[in-house]
Write an enzyme that holds these catalytic residues in place. Structure first.
Site, PDB file in Angstrom:
ATOM      1  N   THR A  41       0.816  -1.220   0.000  1.00  0.00           N
ATOM      2  CA  THR A  41       0.000   0.000   0.000  1.00  0.00           C
ATOM      3  C   THR A  41       0.850   1.270   0.000  1.00  0.00           C
ATOM      4  OG1 THR A  41      -0.170  -0.187   2.413  1.00  0.00           O
ATOM      5  CG2 THR A  41      -1.970  -1.117   1.121  1.00  0.00           C
ATOM      6  N   HIS A  46       7.383  -0.213   6.717  1.00  0.00           N
ATOM      7  CA  HIS A  46       7.602   0.699   7.836  1.00  0.00           C
ATOM      8  C   HIS A  46       7.798  -0.093   9.123  1.00  0.00           C
ATOM      9  CE1 HIS A  46       3.443  -0.064   8.964  1.00  0.00           C
ATOM     10  NE2 HIS A  46       3.035   0.327   7.774  1.00  0.00           N
ATOM     11  N   HIS A  49       5.703  -3.085  10.144  1.00  0.00           N
ATOM     12  CA  HIS A  49       5.958  -4.394   9.526  1.00  0.00           C
ATOM     13  C   HIS A  49       7.109  -5.143  10.205  1.00  0.00           C
ATOM     14  CE1 HIS A  49       4.287  -2.217   5.848  1.00  0.00           C
ATOM     15  NE2 HIS A  49       3.503  -3.270   5.931  1.00  0.00           N
ATOM     16  N   LYS A  83      -9.285   0.340   9.793  1.00  0.00           N
ATOM     17  CA  LYS A  83      -9.613   1.547   9.040  1.00  0.00           C
ATOM     18  C   LYS A  83     -11.064   1.950   9.275  1.00  0.00           C
ATOM     19  CE  LYS A  83      -5.603   1.879   7.067  1.00  0.00           C
ATOM     20  NZ  LYS A  83      -4.719   2.998   7.353  1.00  0.00           N
ATOM     21  N   ARG A  87     -10.107   2.336   2.121  1.00  0.00           N
ATOM     22  CA  ARG A  87      -8.794   2.749   1.622  1.00  0.00           C
ATOM     23  C   ARG A  87      -8.921   3.354   0.228  1.00  0.00           C
ATOM     24  NH1 ARG A  87      -4.251   0.238   4.238  1.00  0.00           N
ATOM     25  NH2 ARG A  87      -4.904  -1.259   5.818  1.00  0.00           N
ATOM     26  N   GLN A 172      -7.774 -13.450   1.198  1.00  0.00           N
ATOM     27  CA  GLN A 172      -6.600 -13.821   1.995  1.00  0.00           C
ATOM     28  C   GLN A 172      -6.655 -15.305   2.369  1.00  0.00           C
ATOM     29  OE1 GLN A 172      -5.139 -11.038   4.949  1.00  0.00           O
ATOM     30  NE2 GLN A 172      -4.519 -12.707   6.282  1.00  0.00           N
ATOM     31  N   ASP A 193      -3.711  -7.921  14.491  1.00  0.00           N
ATOM     32  CA  ASP A 193      -4.896  -7.359  13.844  1.00  0.00           C
ATOM     33  C   ASP A 193      -5.370  -8.207  12.665  1.00  0.00           C
ATOM     34  OD1 ASP A 193      -2.688  -6.778  12.290  1.00  0.00           O
ATOM     35  OD2 ASP A 193      -3.236  -4.690  11.896  1.00  0.00           O
ATOM     36  N   LYS A 228       0.270   2.911  19.165  1.00  0.00           N
ATOM     37  CA  LYS A 228       1.135   2.321  18.138  1.00  0.00           C
ATOM     38  C   LYS A 228       2.470   3.041  18.073  1.00  0.00           C
ATOM     39  CE  LYS A 228      -1.706  -0.040  14.691  1.00  0.00           C
ATOM     40  NZ  LYS A 228      -2.086  -0.084  13.266  1.00  0.00           N
ATOM     41  N   LYS A 231       5.367   6.106  14.824  1.00  0.00           N
ATOM     42  CA  LYS A 231       4.775   7.331  14.299  1.00  0.00           C
ATOM     43  C   LYS A 231       5.450   8.532  14.947  1.00  0.00           C
ATOM     44  CE  LYS A 231       1.205   5.608  11.887  1.00  0.00           C
ATOM     45  NZ  LYS A 231       0.975   5.867  10.455  1.00  0.00           N
ATOM     46  N   THR A 232       5.689   9.576  14.159  1.00  0.00           N
ATOM     47  CA  THR A 232       6.229  10.826  14.691  1.00  0.00           C
ATOM     48  C   THR A 232       5.388  11.971  14.137  1.00  0.00           C
ATOM     49  OG1 THR A 232       7.706  11.264  12.815  1.00  0.00           O
ATOM     50  CG2 THR A 232       8.560   9.851  14.582  1.00  0.00           C
TER      51      THR A 232
END
Length: 408
Positions: A41, A46, A49, A83, A87, A172, A193, A228, A231-232
């Site tokens: 995606t 990141h 993962h 989400k 998406r 999946q 998740d 989580k 993230k910044t």
């Protein structure tokens, strides 16, 4: 050799399993082919993962065979998990580009080749499916009532769940069946998740008549407060050095909360648990030593030892002056401006470290300016690209004022 299941459990990876005892026994008696899926995606993996990538690496080290599944087909539908809105749909060209980026990155962590890990793309079988045949063979095994209880769908019911997304679990699950048939893949792994999607695949294979399909999920990378990680203010922490520089990557881990050190050392490094326990038991200012080890080890795995050493050197020069990583102001300047070099007085003005050239001259003459921890004594000194490390140069004014210049 220790059973890898015990290693993963000790390090805090395992969250849920479909058949715990059977999985442990299977991993202890034979080389198991397993898979983890990555939907492309974005054009880079990141930090989110990275837990599953590390688990994959532990599994391979223990003699098991990984399949890295690139979701070129599933990405065209989009996983609704986590989400609140659908998406954004991506073009086939974007998905193909992102898939290639993922392949290149994964090769740094997993050993691919004959009798080693393999990489496949589910676009190879999903894009050519006959819809009626798929519904008759696969759809018949899924209960809509059951699927509506899945967290991935429940959270979307208020705003509306498209039929497109409702197909995601079936797709999946079909991936697992396809890999089971082609490669004797018996185990699917993923983030916690993904539990309902993984469960769908395990149950599909078992309903078709095979009782040796299993699923296991891993802890998501969260802080001690349940938020989580990765993230910044600038956004996600990427594994691509062009999107998140090795220095910024290192600094992120150097600045984690004290309470998160053990979890990060356990999940994101290969350090023995004895060392993890020793480092995470440090208290007070000593815990910073553990954070430095964490930052170095994670950066080394992702970007290589040389980049980790560069980032460590730059960070130590910064912290030696007493600055706190989270409070460093940054000025972004075009790389083109440094082709010929920028004189130090101009740069001090651009960064706001000196309101005027005369003030900048006074600071330099009094020995109050350093560039990359080197004292500047020449008021005509030119700062060039050679002064930068990982597109970053640190300027220090006095003992405690730091400013970072970032090339763009």
């Amino acid at each position: 050799m220790r059973n890898v299941y015990d290693i993963l459990k000790e390090r805090g990876f395992t969250e849920q399993t479909t058949h715990e005892e059977e999985i442990r026994e299977l991993l202890g008696k034979e080389s198991v082919t397993f898979y983890i899926g990555f939907d492309p995606t974005a054009d880079s993996l990141h930090v989110g993962h990275f837990v599953t990538i590390m688990a994959m690496a532990h599994m391979q080290k223990a003699g098991h065979r990984p399949i890295a599944l690139i979701g070129g087909g599933t990405a065209m539908v989009g996983d609704p998990t986590g989400k609140t809105d659908m998406r954004k749909m991506m073009t086939e060209e974007t998905i193909a580009h992102n898939a290639e980026c993922f392949k290149k990155q994964l090769s740094r962590f997993i050993e691919f080749g004959e009798d080693k890990a393999i990489m496949v793309n589910n676009a190879d079988w999903l894009l050519n499916l006959n819809y009626i045949s798929f519904l008759r063979e696969i759809g018949v095994h899924f209960s809509v009532n059951r699927m509506l209880t899945y967290e991935s769908y429940k959270t979307r019911m208020e705003k509306g769940l498209s039929f497109l997304e409702f197909n995601y679990t079936l797709m999946q699950s079909y991936d697992f069946l396809e890999l089971y048939r082609k490669y004797n893949c018996k185990l699917q792994l993923g983030g916690n998740d993904q539990w309902s999607n993984i469960l769908g695949g395990v149950e599909l294979i078992r309903r078709i008549g095979h009782d040796d399909a299993y699923g296991m999920t891993f802890s998501l990378l969260t802080t001690s407060e349940g938020k989580k990680m990765g993230k910044t203010e600038k956004g996600a922490i990427w594994l691509d050095p062009e999107k998140t520089s090795p220095y910024d990557f290192y600094q992120y881990w150097r600045n984690v909360a004290d309470a998160d050190v053990k979890k990060c050392l356990s999940l994101l490094t290969f350090l023995p648990m004895e060392e993890v326990n020793r480092l995470s038991a440090l208290e007070g200012a000593e815990i910073n030593k553990a954070k430095e080890v964490l930052a170095f080890e994670v950066t080394k795995i992702v970007h290589g030892e040389e980049e980790a050493k560069k980032a460590e050197t730059a960070a130590k020069a910064l912290f030696a002056g007493g600055a706190q990583g989270g409070s460093i102001p940054t000025t972004e300047i075009s790389k083109e401006e440094f082709k010929e070099g920028i004189d130090i007085l101009t740069l001090l003005q651009k960064t706001g470290l000196a309101p005027s050239r005369s003030e900048g001259r006074r600071l330099i003459q009094q020995g109050g300016i350093k560039v990359q921890d080197q004292k500047i004594t020449d008021i005509d000194y030119l700062v060039t690209e050679n002064d930068f490390s990982d597109n970053t140069v640190m300027i220090q004014k006095g003992k405690k004022v730091f400013h970072r210049v970032q090339l763009i």
